[in-house]
Design a protein around this motif. Structure first.
Motif: not given
Length: 417
Positions: A242-251, A320-330
């Protein structure tokens, strides 16, 4: 007339060199030198047409410009193949072409073809039918080659997780170049139709692969347990992927949007978030881990297992900055609190009999609890500190009994206490 044909070839070669050096700008005639060369080409073409050598003129132009398209592909690291034979390629053959294809397709469809279209218009402006015929002849085979790579890559995905990232690469590139294809070649052209179908198929392949991944997590049936309540291999595998997959968040967001647009029966998640595919997979993983706790006979190890694995998941997300942004601080705060709750439950269960015991048997019970905890494993130093702190609180309650037993957690990469 042969002299005019040779002069036309040399002039077109000059456009080749200018275009290669200038990234295609000269093809469109936007620089002074390129504009001069193109003007001379127009003069030669006009003379040949007027003299009745139109077929020879068009033939020379087609062969020269088609050769140039091949040169561009070669410079971009993309070797041309017979596109009719792409269906015979194995995944290993296709796998080695995807990255070079992204570069070649991006340049050809977004830059080079536009320049070729403008050049054809400049040179054969007097006859639109000739413009269309020449342009189609120059570009059709090269466009077919480029699209054949995407079609082969998508067809060979077969819901194999290791191939998903390449499929997402294909989807992202097609989504980017499709407007240029429609603009230059026309939205009714065969190339546009194939590109649209390839984009749709790439999205469907991605969604099917993600759905298979989700089912694979749910269906893990290994009876082996993580020793000492440590991090399960499934947790490491899923989170590392998922760390790698998160780089494709926009796609992934666009793929998910295609699902809603097409009126698909089921999206990957009921959540409106554009990143719901990844969030859902994390949730599926955590639910599977919770179901795995039943494999432990010890209630304390069940809680420690969930504490370690939940902590590991949060750690990977935070790293992972991407995963952190996806799932959020809460989300991370909630899961961190859950991990600490599991630690408290682990210690409480492990020391329950000791805390309620009394008399001569209390010390024996305490030593038994300590012995059991010698097999415990903490995910990392931070989790080890949390476990030790919780255990120390329980020991304080026992201090009045002067129990001199030493509580020991034996974690991976942790000093024993």
């Amino acid at each position: 007339m042969r002299r005019l044909e040779l002069e036309l070839e040399l002039l077109l070669l000059a456009v080749h060199d200018d275009a290669i050096d200038g990234g295609g700008i000269a093809v469109a005639g936007h620089d002074v030198q390129g504009a001069g060369v193109i003007h001379r080409i127009c003069v030669v073409v006009e003379v040949m047409m007027a003299a009745g050598y139109g077929m020879e003129c068009v033939s020379t132009f087609k062969s020269s410009r088609a050769e140039f398209a091949g040169i561009v592909h070669h410079l971009l690291g993309f070797s041309l193949s017979q596109h009719a034979h792409f269906h015979k390629l194995t995944w290993d053959d296709v796998d080695g072409k995807v990255q070079s294809w992204r570069t070649a397709a991006g340049f050809m469809f977004s830059v080079a073809l536009s320049g070729e279209r403008m050049l054809c218009h400049r040179v054969f402006a007097a006859d639109k039918a000739v413009v269309d015929n020449v342009f189609a002849s120059i570009t059709s085979d090269h466009a077919a080659d480029l699209l054949a790579v995407t079609e082969a890559a998508v067809a060979r995905t077969l819901r194999v997780l290791e191939r998903l990232l390449h499929v997402l690469d294909v989807h992202a590139t097609l989504d980017e170049i499709l407007p240029a294809i429609m603009c230059v070649l026309g939205d009714k052209s065969e190339v546009a139709t194939r590109a649209t179908a390839a984009l749709r198929n790439a999205g469907e392949a991605a969604r099917a692969t993600l759905a298979s991944f989700e089912k694979a997590i749910q269906k893990v049936t290994s009876k082996a347990i993580a020793p000492g309540g440590s991090v399960h291999p499934l947790t490491g595998y899923v989170m590392n992927y998922l760390v790698f997959l998160a780089n494709y968040d926009d796609t992934l967001a666009r793929v998910n949007q295609e699902t809603h647009t097409a009126g698909s029966a089921r999206a990957l998640s009921d959540s409106p978030s554009s990143s719901n595919a990844i969030a859902r997979l994390v949730s599926v993983l955590l639910r599977k881990l919770d179901a795995m706790t039943g494999r432990y006979r010890s209630p304390a190890l069940r809680s420690l297992f969930m504490a370690n694995n939940t902590h590991y998941v949060v750690k990977k997300v935070r790293g992972s900055g991407k995963l952190e942004g996806i799932l959020g601080e809460d989300w991370m705060e909630t899961r961190t609190a859950e991990a600490r709750g599991h630690v408290d439950a682990c210690v409480r269960v492990a020391w329950r009999d000791v805390l309620v015991g009394s008399g001569e048997g209390a010390d024996s019970v305490a030593r038994g609890a300590v012995g059991a905890q010698r097999t415990w494993v903490a995910a990392d130093d931070k989790m080890g500190d949390v476990v030790r702190a919780a255990t120390a609180a329980a020991r304080q309650i026992l201090a009045v009994r002067r129990c001199d037993a030493i509580v020991c957690v034996s974690p991976q990469r942790l000093p024993q206490t």
